[in-house]
Design a protein around this motif. Structure first.
Motif, mmCIF file in Angstrom:
data_model
loop_
_atom_site.group_PDB
_atom_site.id
_atom_site.type_symbol
_atom_site.label_atom_id
_atom_site.label_comp_id
_atom_site.label_asym_id
_atom_site.label_seq_id
_atom_site.Cartn_x
_atom_site.Cartn_y
_atom_site.Cartn_z
ATOM 1 N N VAL A 1 0.844 -1.257 0.073
ATOM 2 C CA VAL A 1 -0.055 -0.204 0.223
ATOM 3 C C VAL A 1 0.780 1.362 0.045
ATOM 4 O O VAL A 1 1.882 1.022 0.739
ATOM 5 C CB VAL A 1 -0.986 0.055 1.175
ATOM 6 N N ARG A 2 0.423 2.359 -0.713
ATOM 7 C CA ARG A 2 1.030 3.480 -0.664
ATOM 8 C C ARG A 2 0.256 4.563 0.005
ATOM 9 O O ARG A 2 -0.852 4.652 -0.062
ATOM 10 C CB ARG A 2 1.153 3.909 -2.198
ATOM 11 N N HIS A 3 0.853 5.127 0.941
ATOM 12 C CA HIS A 3 0.202 5.933 1.879
ATOM 13 C C HIS A 3 0.316 7.406 1.582
ATOM 14 O O HIS A 3 1.493 8.067 1.592
ATOM 15 C CB HIS A 3 0.775 5.699 3.195
ATOM 16 N N THR B 1 -3.783 3.418 -1.518
ATOM 17 C CA THR B 1 -3.652 2.857 -2.710
ATOM 18 C C THR B 1 -2.704 1.735 -2.882
ATOM 19 O O THR B 1 -1.687 1.575 -2.391
ATOM 20 C CB THR B 1 -3.278 3.927 -4.077
ATOM 21 N N ILE B 2 -3.017 0.721 -3.623
ATOM 22 C CA ILE B 2 -2.080 -0.474 -4.137
ATOM 23 C C ILE B 2 -1.172 -0.260 -5.373
ATOM 24 O O ILE B 2 -1.253 0.331 -6.183
ATOM 25 C CB ILE B 2 -3.196 -1.519 -4.589
ATOM 26 N N HIS B 3 0.111 -0.377 -4.870
ATOM 27 C CA HIS B 3 1.095 -0.197 -5.973
ATOM 28 C C HIS B 3 2.226 -1.395 -5.690
ATOM 29 O O HIS B 3 2.419 -2.227 -4.999
ATOM 30 C CB HIS B 3 2.075 1.171 -5.257
ATOM 31 N N VAL C 1 0.717 -6.846 5.043
ATOM 32 C CA VAL C 1 0.565 -5.740 4.376
ATOM 33 C C VAL C 1 1.679 -4.858 4.768
ATOM 34 O O VAL C 1 2.418 -4.946 5.979
ATOM 35 C CB VAL C 1 -0.505 -5.084 5.281
ATOM 36 N N LYS C 2 2.294 -4.230 3.669
ATOM 37 C CA LYS C 2 3.498 -3.538 3.696
ATOM 38 C C LYS C 2 3.309 -2.234 2.998
ATOM 39 O O LYS C 2 2.531 -2.170 1.956
ATOM 40 C CB LYS C 2 4.479 -4.394 3.194
ATOM 41 N N ILE D 1 1.695 3.925 8.725
ATOM 42 C CA ILE D 1 0.223 3.404 8.203
ATOM 43 C C ILE D 1 -0.706 2.790 9.164
ATOM 44 O O ILE D 1 -1.879 2.408 8.562
ATOM 45 C CB ILE D 1 0.668 2.562 6.973
ATOM 46 N N TYR D 2 -0.273 2.606 10.325
ATOM 47 C CA TYR D 2 -1.269 1.738 11.207
ATOM 48 C C TYR D 2 -2.712 2.533 11.549
ATOM 49 O O TYR D 2 -3.595 1.939 11.207
ATOM 50 C CB TYR D 2 -0.653 1.884 12.622
#
Length: 340
Positions: A103-105, A111-113, A146-147, A156-157
């Motif tokens: 995930v991009r924060h 969003t998924i990257h 999840v990274k 990102i928590y």
């Protein structure tokens, strides 16, 4: 000097062409392929959505062998970014139970990257897809790494928790660092937390992981396969209380994911097919472009003797066997009534 001028450039040119072939720039079909070990077509050859139903409730999840996908949502972005061609729904119904989600924060949005490549999805889509699947197939569980990717907030928590509340529900999660039994895991999403913050589930770092993903060129594929082989060989006798995770995927500047998978997946398939003892714990095997027959072969590696023994001596019927036992009891009572 004259000899170098006339012969050198030709030799260098030939070496360059050979290098291009070796690294996979040429020589690989871009057309869809569906083999027993590798599949880059849009849909699986066949589905296996509820295979965990046969696993006893008291079996720890760390003793289950299961298929997974590397960079699960990486379906777009060209040959250097694409790792899968099946949608999330297809992957889950094909039998995949480990998801690798990046995930991009950006300002609370996830969003998924895959690297710089946006994958036309966000974390909410993933949560909704998993929740819908587990609602339909309540015998199953899904593990999700999840990274954070392509952003460096290292925070990102809060966004992950917010997305869980918005797109799924809090009780969907397994809220413990401990490895659950199948009874505890059924119907649950197990977050393998690869980011800082309070516990949402199990810690990704608590797994025994082989992820030698760097494959500079296709000349290094054998080194990659050796890493996969060594970890799979160690899994059956490794700590049964620890989840084993083996990545067969890899990539590099001159060895993109599709090219590596086309060479590693056949070796993995042959390795599994050559094993005559299916009663082994191999852990999670995480792949790029897996095929349905490969997934089925991985699923077949369960601790079958343990299953038989537990089923034979199980005194309390579980939900999955209750219907069968009620039917058997009715037949027994009917036979007794006839005899009387």
């Amino acid at each position: 000097m004259k000899k170098y001028i006339t012969g050198g450039p030709v030799k260098v040119q030939m070496m360059y062409i050979e290098l291009l072939v070796l690294v996979g720039v040429f020589g690989l079909s871009r057309g869809a392929i569906q083999r027993p070990d590798y599949d880059d077509t849009p849909k699986p050859e066949f589905l296996n959505p509820s295979w965990m139903a046969s696993i006893p409730d008291d079996q720890p999840l760390s003793e289950v062998t299961m298929p997974g996908t590397h960079n699960t949502m990486a379906l777009y972005g060209g040959v250097y970014a694409e790792c899968q061609t099946w949608s999330l729904a297809c992957q889950l119904r094909a039998g995949v139970r480990f998801l690798d989600v990046r995930v991009r924060h950006v300002k609370g949005n996830l969003t998924i990257h895959h690297g710089v490549s946006y994958q036309r999805a966000h974390f909410g889509h993933v949560l909704e897809g998993v929740a819908e699947f587990l609602q339909e197939f309540q015998s199953e569980t899904v593990l999700m790494r999840v990274k954070e990717e392509f952003s460096e907030t290292y925070d990102i928590y809060g966004a992950v928790v917010d997305h869980i509340h918005r797109y799924a529900h809090w009780d969907l999660l397994w809220h413990s660092r401990l490895v659950p039994t199948m009874a505890e895991a059924r119907g649950k999403l197990i977050i393998l937390q690869d980011f800082s913050g309070p516990d949402l589930g199990m810690r990704y770092g608590s797994l025994d992981i082989a992820d030698d993903w760097k494959v500079p060129t296709l000349l290094h594929v054998e080194e990659k396969w050796q890493s996969v082989y060594d970890h799979l060989e160690a899994a059956p006798t490794g700590n049964k209380g620890q989840v084993f995770l083996t990545f067969s995927s890899g990539a590099g500047v001159f060895a993109y994911p599709r090219a590596v998978a086309q060479r590693v997946n056949p070796q993995l398939y042959d390795y599994l097919r050559a094993k005559t003892d299916l009663n082994q714990r191999l852990g999670i095997i995480c792949m790029d472009f897996p095929a349905s027959p490969m997934i089925q072969m991985i699923i077949d590696f369960q601790l079958k003797e343990v299953i038989k023994r537990r089923q034979a001596f199980q005194s309390v019927p579980n939900k999955l066997s209750l219907k069968y036992r009620i039917s058997s009891l009715r037949k027994m009572m009917k036979n007794k009534a006839v005899n009387v």
